[in-house]
Design an enzyme around this catalytic site. Sequence first.
Site, PDB file in Angstrom:
ATOM      1  N   GLN A 142      47.957  65.083  32.308  1.00 26.73           N
ATOM      2  CA  GLN A 142      47.888  65.102  31.514  1.00 26.73           C
ATOM      3  C   GLN A 142      50.015  66.109  30.886  1.00 26.73           C
ATOM      4  OE1 GLN A 142      45.360  66.050  32.706  1.00 26.73           O
ATOM      5  NE2 GLN A 142      43.581  65.836  31.373  1.00 26.73           N
TER       6      GLN A 142
ATOM      7  N   ASP B  26      40.325  76.257  25.562  1.00 28.25           N
ATOM      8  CA  ASP B  26      39.375  75.162  24.931  1.00 28.25           C
ATOM      9  C   ASP B  26      38.867  76.309  24.527  1.00 28.25           C
ATOM     10  OD1 ASP B  26      41.034  73.586  27.310  1.00 28.25           O
ATOM     11  OD2 ASP B  26      39.527  72.373  26.231  1.00 28.25           O
TER      12      ASP B  26
ATOM     13  N   ARG C 199      42.132  63.764  23.619  1.00 28.28           N
ATOM     14  CA  ARG C 199      42.061  65.081  24.149  1.00 28.28           C
ATOM     15  C   ARG C 199      42.645  66.244  23.868  1.00 28.28           C
ATOM     16  NH1 ARG C 199      46.434  65.059  25.272  1.00 28.28           N
ATOM     17  NH2 ARG C 199      45.978  67.107  26.593  1.00 28.28           N
TER      18      ARG C 199
ATOM     19  N   ASN D 204      40.912  76.816  30.319  1.00 28.23           N
ATOM     20  CA  ASN D 204      41.839  75.884  29.704  1.00 28.23           C
ATOM     21  C   ASN D 204      41.374  75.043  31.338  1.00 28.23           C
ATOM     22  OD1 ASN D 204      43.862  74.732  28.075  1.00 28.23           O
ATOM     23  ND2 ASN D 204      45.004  75.823  29.849  1.00 28.23           N
TER      24      ASN D 204
ATOM     25  N   ALA E  59      41.654  70.811  23.009  1.00 29.80           N
ATOM     26  CA  ALA E  59      41.026  71.096  22.404  1.00 29.80           C
ATOM     27  C   ALA E  59      40.655  70.994  20.737  1.00 29.80           C
ATOM     28  CB  ALA E  59      40.837  72.678  22.290  1.00 29.80           C
TER      29      ALA E  59
ATOM     30  N   ARG F 262      31.403  66.811  24.873  1.00 29.04           N
ATOM     31  CA  ARG F 262      32.119  66.355  26.186  1.00 29.04           C
ATOM     32  C   ARG F 262      31.390  68.724  25.977  1.00 29.04           C
ATOM     33  NH1 ARG F 262      38.529  66.421  27.402  1.00 29.04           N
ATOM     34  NH2 ARG F 262      37.972  67.461  29.231  1.00 29.04           N
TER      35      ARG F 262
END
Lengths: 362, 362
Positions: B213, B254, B59, B264, B61, B106
């Site tokens: 995260q 992102d 994960r 984001n 971007a 995604r």
Amino acid sequence: LADKDADLTPSPKAVAWHGDAHTGRLELIDQTLLPGELKVLVIESAEAAWEAIKQLRVRGAPAIGIAAAFGMVVGVRDRLRAASASSVGDRSAMANEVAGYLKTSRPTAVNLFWALDRMLRAAARLSDAPADSYLAGLLAEAEAIRTEDEAMCVAIGKAGAELLPIGGGVLTHCNTGALATADFGTALSAIIHAHLAGRNIHVWVDETRPLLQGARLTAWELQQRGVPATLICDNMAGMLMRQGKVQAAIVGADRIAANGDAANKIGTYSVAVLCRHHGIPFYVAAPSSTFDLSLADGSGIPIEERTSAEITHGFGRRTAPEGVAVYNPAFDVTPGALIAGFVTEKGVIRAPYVENLRLAFG
Amino acid sequence: LADKDADLTPSPKAVAWHGDAHTGRLELIDQTLLPGELKVLVIESAEAAWEAIKQLRVRGAPAIGIAAAFGMVVGVRDRLRAASASSVGDRSAMANEVAGYLKTSRPTAVNLFWALDRMLRAAARLSDAPADSYLAGLLAEAEAIRTEDEAMCVAIGKAGAELLPIGGGVLTHCNTGALATADFGTALSAIIHAHLAGRNIHVWVDETRPLLQGARLTAWELQQRGVPATLICDNMAGMLMRQGKVQAAIVGADRIAANGDAANKIGTYSVAVLCRHHGIPFYVAAPSSTFDLSLADGSGIPIEERTSAEITHGFGRRTAPEGVAVYNPAFDVTPGALIAGFVTEKGVIRAPYVENLRLAFG
């Protein structure tokens, strides 16, 4: 209206006393196990009451005060039984010792100190009472605190319901419901009463990290009451506001200073700032026992810091690296300037707070 | 400087290719298991790459783009082996099919589409190449994407470091480090380079619900690099700002639209609003591949919604009642007006964004 009445079925009481002062027992729902398990604890000593408050088995500012009041009955009874003598002087010392001990369980919610000081005043009034009446008198005072809170919850609910937007979205944080009070709650009482009055609100429930009182307790209470609600992570509130899905926010409080600065569950301040940015009214609902006019402003409110494990092991397994530094304040302070009004059992109090809080509670 | 150099020891690479195009293999760290377990996955098919992106095993971007580029090499190789014929027309159809499939993993991060479109352009250039050179050419393009990202991470880190307050507190959200990129990261690269340059910063790490995260990955990376950092729940950021502990915030992105609106990780927008309220600069760090000037503003950015279980069963056990309604957007959009500057490999870009982003990337 029949269906609506069904919604009034009370949840299990967070704090309950069964029986008389001498043989009765204090029962608490262990809220740390909800919603997975509904377990009732029997509290037999001041030490057990202290542990239950400290560990958040009972939590929510009003419920902490009520539990502490009953905990004092249990604690004094326990010590009277253990003591060889129980003179008037002994009783007074015991009452002071038990109250002082229970006050060390948590620092922020003023209701704890308020309730125990009230119990001490009752104990002083009862100092010459016959031995049989002494404990009964203490229990009656604790019951009065509980009954008064029940009435305040309803009054707060009715006053607050009228502030909530018909057909709108209402955001709340942490748990301020029946589990946090004698019944209905504070902010959640306003939400429930708005629902019962047919205002057709939708509730956005902040999960409330780290201990997830919103996800575990508020979502559960709203589900039991049939109030439409959606659970979110705390960090989604801003996006919802930007999307126009939130028309009001209402939360509880653990201590409110003379100028309206309000301590409440960590994250409350961020909600208030987000509301200000989006032009959304932010309300605080609390009974008079939560106002501490002895403090000029919020800087005097002690903020409890809790163990890092609540953040690093929140969900039963480690979710952060070993040895990481953690900051875990349990509360924050929202300045009165961000608060659109206080919803109390005496009605809604608006700014200027220094003046209007003194008029209401001074 | 010897100690500082030690900090440069690279973390395990989030995405790595070992060997040549025909016999080599794609390896990804399974980031869902960090920090408890460091497991490397070998990706043998486009389907495995798709699953790893979808499930956030890889994960961030830029890393999604890099993984997808290598995933395309693996996917095309897999299909070439399975096919009885491999004419120029077949190869082109295969490349389009694999890229189209990987694009469905995604929706929000534009780097995914950017990298796959770049791979398709390389495939078109290679259409007449001998069979042996075709896969090698695709691999070279994927390696170029990775290598360029590495260089961009360093350039972003050096440009961003100068924005961070000497001796101050820096808040970040989600993970934007080596795990999210080819190396160092974007926002985290700025933080690491500020640390290496002796700016003496302290990092406040938002845990970043629901998937943590920040707690799992950012806290771990900062610990490995020796950068002083403290983990907090997302809802504590406001309190820290009010206490004067945060002098800057820096996050990744992102997808960034032509007017500077930036998608984001969910919660980023709340951080930006809190920064605005407290007069704290809020920066977004991203390579050019994250800018999507085909979108006039953030309303055109698709926002992925993920399963409710990420919120109700965060870490192995249920923490909300059965049947509760949940809203789980994975991203939010921060309007350009709240962003003090974009830190890119071309330097820091300031408002007005419509004009200055077009000048830089148009």
